[in-house]
Design a protein around this motif. Structure first.
Motif, mmCIF file in Angstrom:
data_model
loop_
_atom_site.group_PDB
_atom_site.id
_atom_site.type_symbol
_atom_site.label_atom_id
_atom_site.label_comp_id
_atom_site.label_asym_id
_atom_site.label_seq_id
_atom_site.Cartn_x
_atom_site.Cartn_y
_atom_site.Cartn_z
ATOM 1 N N ASN A 1 5.123 54.569 -77.688
ATOM 2 C CA ASN A 1 4.824 54.585 -76.255
ATOM 3 C C ASN A 1 5.121 53.490 -75.382
ATOM 4 N N HIS B 1 0.948 59.730 -79.046
ATOM 5 C CA HIS B 1 2.279 59.990 -79.641
ATOM 6 C C HIS B 1 2.164 60.755 -81.002
ATOM 7 N N TRP C 1 1.991 56.935 -72.232
ATOM 8 C CA TRP C 1 1.776 57.850 -73.320
ATOM 9 C C TRP C 1 3.187 58.495 -73.503
ATOM 10 N N ARG C 2 3.700 58.864 -74.718
ATOM 11 C CA ARG C 2 5.180 59.571 -74.995
ATOM 12 C C ARG C 2 4.770 61.014 -75.077
#
Length: 339
Positions: free
Chosen positions: A156, A181, A173-174
Motif C-alpha cells: 500500500n 492489499h 490502499w492498493r
C-alpha cells in the motif's frame, strides 16, 4: 510496517545465526526464469516494523491489544483497525526511522541472497500489507540504496501530511477490499502480465517466502513455498499437509533455489515438473500458448479452491462449501507478526 500484526501474544521469532561460510553469489548458469516474492516482517526482518512505529509514536501496545480483539471478534474490519493505527501516528516521516535502526534485525543472510538474485537476474519483490514508503526507507538503510533499488515493493502507499496540529498519516490502499492489499491478487496480476509477455510459454518459476498464516493466500499461488522454521506458516503447512521447504536463514533458500532451478529447467523440457511444486499454482503454467485458454480463465480457481483464501476455515470438506465471513482472514492474520 505491518498493522496486520497487532496482537501482542505471538510466537517470538526464532533467533537465527548467519551461515558459517558466505554463499557463492555468482551466476549459476541456468536459463530458467525465476521470480521471488517475499513477506517483510518476520521474514526479511525478524521484528515487526509496525510495532516499532505504533508503540513509539502512536497508540501504544495497550491500545493495540484492544484493536486486536476487535479485529479477531469481527467487530471491526482490518482496514478500520489499520486506519485507526495509522491515524494514531504523529511523527514526521523521516523522524520515525531512528528507532528502527536499533529495533530491527535483518535476516543475517538476506543481503547475500539478494546479491545472488541480482547476479542471476532473478527479480525479488517484497509483497506486504504495510506501507511502501516505510518499507523502502527501511531497506535503504539496512542494505543500501544501490541494492535496495533492485527490489520491487508491492504494498500500500502512504500519505503523510504536516498540519498545524502535527503530522497526519493515512494509508492509500492498493485494493478495494477489507484487507487493503490482496496479496494473492497481486501475484496473479504478475502472472497475467508474464503470461501475456511470453511468446514460447516459458513462464517464470514463482517462489514465495514467508513466516505467517496470513501469507497463505499469496503462498498458494506460488510454485515453491519457503516457510521460516518454527513459526506459524510452517505449523499450518504441517497441520494441513501443504508442501513447503523450511528455512532458518536466506542462505538455506539460496541453496534450494539453485537446486530447484536446475531441476525445473530440465523438467520443463518435456518431462513434467518437480514433485515439490504446488499443483494448484502450476495450473497457470499448463497454458503453453496464448491461444490455448484465455489467460484469466486459466488463472481463476475452482469454487472449492477459493476456500483456501481463508485458511482458518479450510479444515473439512463441509467447510469448503460454506460461506466464508469476509474478514476471517484478517482475524487469522493477527496470529503472527507478518507483513
Amino acid at each position: 510496517m505491518a498493522p496486520i500484526a497487532i496482537t501482542p501474544p505471538t510466537v517470538e521469532p526464532k533467533q537465527v545465526r548467519p551461515s558459517m561460510q558466505r554463499a557463492n553469489t555468482a551466476n549459476m548458469g541456468t536459463k530458467r526464469k525465476i521470480i521471488c516474492f517475499s513477506d517483510f516482517d518476520g521474514t526479511i526482518f525478524m521484528q515487526d516494523t509496525g510495532h516499532a512505529l505504533f508503540d513509539n509514536f502512536g497508540c501504544g501496545p495497550e491500545r493495540r491489544k484492544v484493536l486486536a480483539h476487535q479485529l479477531e471478534s469481527g467487530e471491526r474490519t482490518f482496514r478500520e483497525v489499520s486506519n485507526e493505527l495509522y491515524a494514531s501516528l504523529d511523527v514526521p516521516f523521516e523522524d520515525c526511522f531512528e528507532v528502527m535502526k536499533t529495533a530491527l534485525d535483518i535476516d543475517p543472510d538476506f543481503q547475500t541472497f539478494h546479491e545472488f538474485c541480482v547476479n542471476n537476474s532473478i527479480p525479488f519483490n517484497v509483497i506486504s500489507a504495510g506501507l511502501k514508503p516505510v518499507l523502502r526507507r527501511v531497506l535503504d538503510h539496512f542494505i543500501g540504496e544501490d541494492m535496495s533499488k533492485h527490489i520491487e515493493i508491492v504494498a500500500n502507499d502512504a500519505k503523510v501530511t504536516a498540519t498545524d496540529d502535527g503530522n497526519k498519516w493515512e494509508a492509500v490502499w492498493r485494493h478495494e477490499c477489507e484487507l487493503g492489499h490482496d496479496k494473492a491478487r497481486s501475484i496473479n496480476e504478475y502472472k497475467a502480465a508474464a503470461r501475456m509477455e511470453s511468446d514460447n510459454g516459458t513462464i517464470p518459476m514463482i517462489v514465495f517466502i514467508g513466516d505467517g498464516v496470513s501469507d497463505l493466500p499469496a503462498a498458494r499461488e506460488a510454485d515453491v513455498l519457503f516457510a521460516r522454521r518454527g513459526l506459524k506458516l510452517e505449523e499450518y503447512c504441517i497441520e494441513h499437509n501443504i508442501d513447503y521447504i523450511p528455512f532458518d536463514t536466506f542462505a538455506d533458500i539460496q541453496k534450494q533455489v539453485i537446486k530447484i532451478a536446475k531441476v525445473d529447467e530440465q523438467k520443463t523440457r518435456g518431462k513434467g515438473l518437480p514433485s515439490n511444486f504446488n499443483p494448484r499454482a502450476n495450473m497457470w503454467r499448463r497454458v503453453s500458448s496464448r491461444a490455448a485458454v484465455p489467460v484469466f480463465a486459466a488463472l481463476s480457481p475452482a469454487k472449492e479452491e477459493k476456500a483456501f483464501l481463508w485458511p482458518d476455515t479450510f479444515t473439512t470438506p463441509a467447510t469448503v462449501a460454506a460461506t466464508v465471513p469476509p474478514n476471517v482472514e484478517a482475524a487469522v492474520a493477527v496470529a503472527a507478526p507478518v507483513a
